[in-house]
Design an enzyme around this catalytic site. Sequence first.
Site, PDB file in Angstrom:
ATOM      1  N   SER A 134       0.658  -1.188  -0.079  1.00 40.23           N
ATOM      2  CA  SER A 134       0.163  -0.005   0.003  1.00 40.23           C
ATOM      3  C   SER A 134       0.812   1.266   0.126  1.00 40.23           C
ATOM      4  CB  SER A 134      -0.920   0.088   1.431  1.00 40.23           C
ATOM      5  OG  SER A 134      -1.812  -1.007   1.324  1.00 40.23           O
ATOM      6  N   GLU A 249      -3.895 -14.089   1.688  1.00 41.92           N
ATOM      7  CA  GLU A 249      -4.351 -13.308   3.061  1.00 41.92           C
ATOM      8  C   GLU A 249      -5.333 -13.879   3.604  1.00 41.92           C
ATOM      9  OE1 GLU A 249      -5.112  -9.043   1.812  1.00 41.92           O
ATOM     10  OE2 GLU A 249      -2.920  -8.551   2.500  1.00 41.92           O
TER      11      GLU A 249
END
Lengths: 405, 359
Positions: A134, A249
């Site tokens: 990110s 994830e």
Amino acid sequence: MDLSQSPSEQSFRAEVRAWIEKNLPEGWGTPAFKDPRTFEERVAFSKEWEAKLAKDGWVGIHWPKEYGGRGATYMEQIIFHEEMARARAPQLFINFVGTNLAGPTIMAHGSEEQKQRYLPPILSMEEVWCQGFSEPNAGSDLANVQTRAEDRGDHFVVNGQKIWTSFAHVADWCLLLCRTDTSVAKHKGLSYLLVDMKLPGIDPRPLKQITGDAEFNEVFFTDCVVPKEYLLGEMNMGWTYANTTLSHERGPAFLGHQIRFRNVLLDLFKAAQNTKRDGIPVSEHPVFRQKLAGAYAELEIMRYIGLRNITSILKHGRPGTEGSVAKLYWSHMVRRMQELALSVGGPAGALDGEDAMGRGQWQRGYLMSFAQTIAAGSSEIQKNIISERVLGMPRGETWAPREKR
Amino acid sequence: MDFDFSPEQYTLRDEARRFLEQQCPTSHVREFIDDPAGWSRDLWKQMADLGWMGLAFPESVGGLGQSFLDLVLLLGELGRAVAPVPFLSSVAQAGQVILRHGSGDQQARLLPGIASGERVATLAVAEGAGTYGDAGIETRADADGRLTGEKRYVLDAPAADLFVVAARGPAGVGWYVVEDGASVTTQRSYDITRPIGSLTLDGTPAERLAVPGLDPGLRIATAALTAEMVGTASKILDLSVSYAKEREQFGRPIGSFQAIKHKCAEMLTDLESSRSAAFYACWAVATDAEDVDLAVAVAKSYGSDALARLGGEGVQVHGGIAFTWEHDMHLYLKRIKTAEALFGDAAEHRERIAVLAGL
């Protein structure tokens, strides 16, 4: 329909349970145990606990045997997470990125040298990883990563900024998604580097969170020279590799999470029974009783959703429709549960820390619950995915500034 | 670990969907809505010919010897079609209660007619108290089994010739079968696709079913309703999504607006979570699972709220067109809102959960 367990699953469960009973930190779960609260305390605690797991081969059990794992089946992984949750054992913390994200990605796309170099120290807990994906302008729109890695022949020069990077200030290595070609479509110009966090030009700055803790970081890269051998797979294939990482994830921990949420709710039930409102326990107050029972129902349903997902994965190798709605469902379920928890205390909800009900665990839990609906694909992104990919609804018109419309 | 239906069960679902799309379009459903006691005997006859009524009854009473789980997807299809037939009440509720509570002799006498579709049975549970449990049962059975009391909200009462009545006898609450002598009053049903009535019992002769208590029968009946509700809701979502893809405003399909897309995604989440709960409840009643009480209360409490919410959003996605009588949306909406209220609403089942969870 058959929800029974095979004999081998039962014996695996018994093995996990026995290990946990024998190895849980002394005093764990008793009121005398002062569980770690600050980030520093949690890092120190988890290093010790996860090293213990690693020593007996309970880290990366889903890794193939050739890379030091147990080659555990999908059902065994589920059972492992369930038993850890049932015993309220500490959750994988410091080594989560290494075992669940870095390991599988390197196994899938790394060279033989890279596998030999990186995989063993993950399992042995010698090296901690963080995930540099990110950025300030690449959150939900991850392919918009702007951190540049300029190809200078035998090395890259990296400049840019990452954000929300958990453990970056204590990590040894970073999974770094960065731009190596600006002339092509945004998801085609990304490469995936494995970067030594000790290199000059990397500056992780802990970011104080909504809870007051600093678990994640901003990471600044300034003219950081990264050797070519740190490139994972091929140049400009980063988007594909990133999707491998992201696909790990979520996984077999789903039912384990459900049990952990259930533990939280059962704690809340106790708190509601021990807190009075107008002279009667909150748990007997009709409005709260309905809400608490409603939370219990929602939590049970998370388990049923998990059973459907597992069945789909066992049968078809992927979660079905249920998979894409599961995250949206449980993340908001957790938000509602934590909101309810704060309201159980009535005016006591105005206190925090040692002065608050449950030493502030409900206050912290409420704030942390926002992570569930933001991280790993915000609810809004989930709803786009569900409406477009599952329901087949049209994509929205691309926004353009007014003068161009 | 396999929490899914079998290929055969899915095949039956697909066949049922095709059959109902052909034989039970909403134009057929609408033929009965001005007659509060009306139901489709034609459709019923065809379903009997297909063997659906006997599916989950033993071969000894003329059934096909399958399990309750074989009814689950079929109930969903009938819910999708808002089929104006008493399948839920006769086959999946009253019939299952007789199967679980009746003696061998009682089963042999009562079930063949239900399994062949020649008779229509229904459950009479709720009374003035409006709840579905022992505490709400005031209808009395005397030592001879004669019943006195008022039963309300009896699904398909005008169609039924066999009532399975919850009543309080000398040995506690249990099920009683009334074949003759009950006075049925047809009431105006909010769900215009399914008749409803009340039952007046005044020393009415009845026969007590052998196995005492309301459960497992009442649990099965409730789980069956949740399976049907999921089917109706899935139709509402399908209609809403296809409408949103077609209907254009501002030069684009309204389904391209996030306000609509996100609403549909939430509807799917409500549907799939309710579906998981309904399937689990049905599995639990079929296998007498340890947590069966909880599973049924979870499915009905959550499904009541979530699916009724889904129904309301379905109307909203359609906008004004769904506010008309001509549009079919109100048929589905009324079915789901009525189901929400019957066999224990969300609040009643949540109180059950509270007790089961140790609150």
